[in-house]
Design a protein around this motif. Structure first.
Motif, mmCIF file in Angstrom:
data_model
loop_
_atom_site.group_PDB
_atom_site.id
_atom_site.type_symbol
_atom_site.label_atom_id
_atom_site.label_comp_id
_atom_site.label_asym_id
_atom_site.label_seq_id
_atom_site.Cartn_x
_atom_site.Cartn_y
_atom_site.Cartn_z
ATOM 1 N N ASN A 113 56.524 28.769 -93.523
ATOM 2 C CA ASN A 113 56.590 29.432 -92.216
ATOM 3 C C ASN A 113 55.211 29.866 -91.741
ATOM 4 N N LYS A 114 54.393 30.386 -92.657
ATOM 5 C CA LYS A 114 53.039 30.807 -92.296
ATOM 6 C C LYS A 114 52.192 29.629 -91.825
ATOM 7 N N ALA A 115 52.487 28.446 -92.362
ATOM 8 C CA ALA A 115 51.738 27.240 -91.996
ATOM 9 C C ALA A 115 52.308 26.554 -90.758
ATOM 10 N N GLY A 116 53.296 27.176 -90.109
ATOM 11 C CA GLY A 116 53.886 26.600 -88.914
ATOM 12 C C GLY A 116 54.957 25.572 -89.183
ATOM 13 N N ILE A 117 55.459 25.553 -90.405
ATOM 14 C CA ILE A 117 56.543 24.644 -90.788
ATOM 15 C C ILE A 117 57.844 25.444 -90.795
ATOM 16 N N GLU A 118 58.896 24.878 -90.256
ATOM 17 C CA GLU A 118 60.191 25.556 -90.279
ATOM 18 C C GLU A 118 60.791 25.409 -91.669
ATOM 19 N N GLY A 119 60.429 26.362 -92.544
ATOM 20 C CA GLY A 119 60.754 26.246 -93.952
ATOM 21 C C GLY A 119 62.230 26.164 -94.258
ATOM 22 N N GLU A 142 51.518 14.888 -92.693
ATOM 23 C CA GLU A 142 50.579 15.440 -93.662
ATOM 24 C C GLU A 142 49.886 14.363 -94.504
ATOM 25 N N TYR A 143 50.084 13.100 -94.138
ATOM 26 C CA TYR A 143 49.433 12.006 -94.849
ATOM 27 C C TYR A 143 48.396 11.306 -93.968
ATOM 28 N N LYS A 144 47.667 12.056 -93.177
ATOM 29 C CA LYS A 144 46.644 11.485 -92.291
ATOM 30 C C LYS A 144 45.569 10.758 -93.113
ATOM 31 N N GLY A 145 45.167 9.610 -92.599
ATOM 32 C CA GLY A 145 44.188 8.800 -93.304
ATOM 33 C C GLY A 145 44.797 7.889 -94.351
ATOM 34 N N LEU A 146 46.109 8.000 -94.535
ATOM 35 C CA LEU A 146 46.822 7.203 -95.526
ATOM 36 C C LEU A 146 47.998 6.489 -94.876
ATOM 37 N N GLU A 147 48.359 5.364 -95.408
ATOM 38 C CA GLU A 147 49.633 4.727 -95.089
ATOM 39 C C GLU A 147 50.453 4.763 -96.368
ATOM 40 N N VAL A 148 51.473 5.593 -96.378
ATOM 41 C CA VAL A 148 52.278 5.765 -97.581
ATOM 42 C C VAL A 148 53.170 4.542 -97.774
ATOM 43 N N GLY A 185 50.671 16.914 -106.345
ATOM 44 C CA GLY A 185 50.279 18.246 -106.774
ATOM 45 C C GLY A 185 48.879 18.358 -107.317
ATOM 46 N N TYR A 186 48.217 17.227 -107.619
ATOM 47 C CA TYR A 186 46.838 17.297 -108.088
ATOM 48 C C TYR A 186 45.895 17.785 -106.988
ATOM 49 N N THR A 187 46.323 17.675 -105.744
ATOM 50 C CA THR A 187 45.555 18.226 -104.619
ATOM 51 C C THR A 187 46.404 19.336 -104.005
ATOM 52 N N ALA A 188 46.331 20.505 -104.614
ATOM 53 C CA ALA A 188 47.244 21.614 -104.305
ATOM 54 C C ALA A 188 47.191 22.009 -102.833
ATOM 55 N N GLY A 189 48.366 22.154 -102.245
ATOM 56 C CA GLY A 189 48.486 22.628 -100.879
ATOM 57 C C GLY A 189 48.256 21.577 -99.812
ATOM 58 N N LEU A 190 47.925 20.349 -100.209
ATOM 59 C CA LEU A 190 47.620 19.315 -99.226
ATOM 60 C C LEU A 190 48.881 18.691 -98.626
ATOM 61 N N PHE A 191 50.000 18.778 -99.344
ATOM 62 C CA PHE A 191 51.246 18.165 -98.881
ATOM 63 C C PHE A 191 52.376 19.199 -98.923
ATOM 64 N N PRO A 192 52.269 20.270 -98.142
ATOM 65 C CA PRO A 192 53.228 21.379 -98.256
ATOM 66 C C PRO A 192 54.657 21.013 -97.871
ATOM 67 N N ARG A 193 54.832 20.104 -96.926
ATOM 68 C CA ARG A 193 56.191 19.720 -96.538
ATOM 69 C C ARG A 193 56.879 18.968 -97.674
#
Length: 344
Positions: free
Chosen positions: A322-328, A135-141, A95-103
């Motif tokens: 839904n607006k972001a193309g995610i099936e909420g 949504e974690y591009k550039g990272l390996e979680v 959440g420190y990077t708001a909106g970056l991980f919406p799923r």
């Protein structure tokens, strides 16, 4: 000094260097995070994970931990530091990077996560590959986890109903937390948790949504009088943390080293981590009550009133998804089902 003595000393020095080299790790990592070295998060999450991997690697891996943002920057910059390769690994709050991980936010929503961090940890693990990884591009979680959940800590306000919260200025670290506060007709104030004690003492905020485990580290019992939660430890949402490695660094590792990281970041670790955070929460609330604070546990009817008041937060997340193309709706149901399965 005669020649034999010089030769002997040179031989000893060479032997010591060779011995030191033989013990040098093949793979070195810098792990950066935002909390102090004496916090439960550092001592019981970050450090044990790193130590377990080092031990399993028989010395081939060394993970040097830098707490308290000691490599520079601010907590919201940690994800970027890992993606850009400034550091190798970060432990941070999504959440420190708001909106970056919406799923992944779906797991933070009030009354989706309720009271069992192990169940939510394992549910995120179950859904990661099919629903969250993109949504974690550039990272390996390495792993995602949550804390016990947000209790409400107030400076001097006795809260029993949603109406009691109206008008308060409440600290939150995340977008979903801000939505929760707005749904209660209160004012969200965003800040990383290390800034919270000063904000409470100066009445910059009247309250905060944080778990009870952080009370001893921040001495929150000194700035607050009330700690509030729902019946059966039900909380007002939670917070997702990630332990993530720079993707390029990950891809450069041999399979056997990658496997060590995987072996120590899977379901067994996530269940253990959930238990640790739940136990730390109990210790935190015990410290607050021992200091004279009042621990308010809402009854079922009061808890239900909060759930009803916070339903718009769920609707808001679904609409945004839904607006972001995610099936909420589908992701929401999958998250609830996965958590329920592990709760059982």
């Amino acid at each position: 000094m005669n020649t034999p003595k010089i030769a002997a000393m040179l031989g000893l020095a060479t032997g010591l260097l060779a011995s030191s080299a033989s013990f040098a790790a093949e793979y070195n990592f810098k792990l950066h995070h935002f909390l102090g070295p004496q916090t439960p998060s550092h001592l019981e999450t970050v450090a044990p994970w790193a130590e377990a991997i080092e031990k399993a690697s028989d010395g081939r891996v060394e993970i040097e931990i830098y707490p308290s943002m000691s490599l520079g920057g601010t907590p919201p910059e940690l994800v970027g530091q890992a993606r850009d390769g400034v550091v190798d690994i970060v432990w941070t709050v999504n959440g420190y990077t708001a909106g970056l991980f919406p799923r992944t936010e779906v797991f933070e929503l009030p009354f989706v996560h309720r009271n069992d961090p192990a169940a939510t940890n394992l549910a995120m693990h179950d859904l990661f590959e099919d629903h969250l990884r993109e949504e974690y591009k550039g990272l390996e979680v390495m792993f995602l986890h949550v804390h016990q959940g947000n209790g409400l800590h107030t400076v001097d306000k006795d809260v029993r109903t949603p109406a009691d919260v109206a008008g308060l200025k409440i600290r939150t670290p995340s977008r979903t937390g801000a939505w929760t506060i707005e749904a209660l007709d209160a004012a969200p104030v965003a800040m990383p948790v290390p800034s919270l004690p000063q904000a409470l003492s100066k009445k910059t905020v009247d309250a905060a949504f944080v778990p009870f485990e952080i009370i001893p580290s921040l001495k929150l019992e000194q700035q607050t009088q009330y700690q509030i939660e729902g019946t059966d430890q039900t909380r007002f949402g939670t917070l997702v943390f990630q332990m993530s490695m720079n993707k390029g660094k990950w891809d450069s590792l041999p399979e056997d080293i990658q496997q060590i990281f995987k072996d120590h970041s899977g379901p067994e670790w996530l269940a253990q981590l959930g238990q640790v955070w739940a136990e730390n929460d109990i210790e935190g609330i015990e410290q607050a009550t021992a200091a004279g604070n009042e621990h308010i546990v809402l009854d079922q009817a009061q808890t239900d009133a909060f759930e009803k008041a916070l339903m718009p937060v769920i609707t808001r997340w679904v609409d945004e998804a839904n607006k972001a193309g995610i099936e909420g709706e589908a992701l929401l149901q999958s998250a609830k089902d996965a958590i329920a399965a592990h709760n059982q």
